[in-house]
Design a protein around this motif. Sequence first.
Motif: not given
Length: 93
Positions: A73-93
């Motif tokens: 049930r995975l969508t491309n939008n879900d994938v983009r959202k998850a990667l953006d979420e991760y990249l947002g977290q990792s750049s702050v650390e």
Amino acid sequence: MNNEFELGQIVFSKCGRDQGKPFIVVSIEEEYVHLVDGKLRKVDNPKLKKKKHVQKTNTIMEWIKLKIIEENRLTNNDVRKALDEYLGQSSVE
């Protein structure tokens, strides 16, 4: 962290023209993983890459993993959202 890959895990490509780009593991075979990024590599056409050419992270997106397990049930939008979420977290650390 064990040596194996997990569904929903964020990884980075170590070589090839996609070197340094983040992906999410959507399927695992013996020496290969199927990767998607939601942009160039979409859910319906994942990239097949050897495990040795992929750098693992300790991050597993549990909600993505659940969607993969629940009969794709995975969508491309879900994938983009998850990667953006991760990249947002990792750049702050």
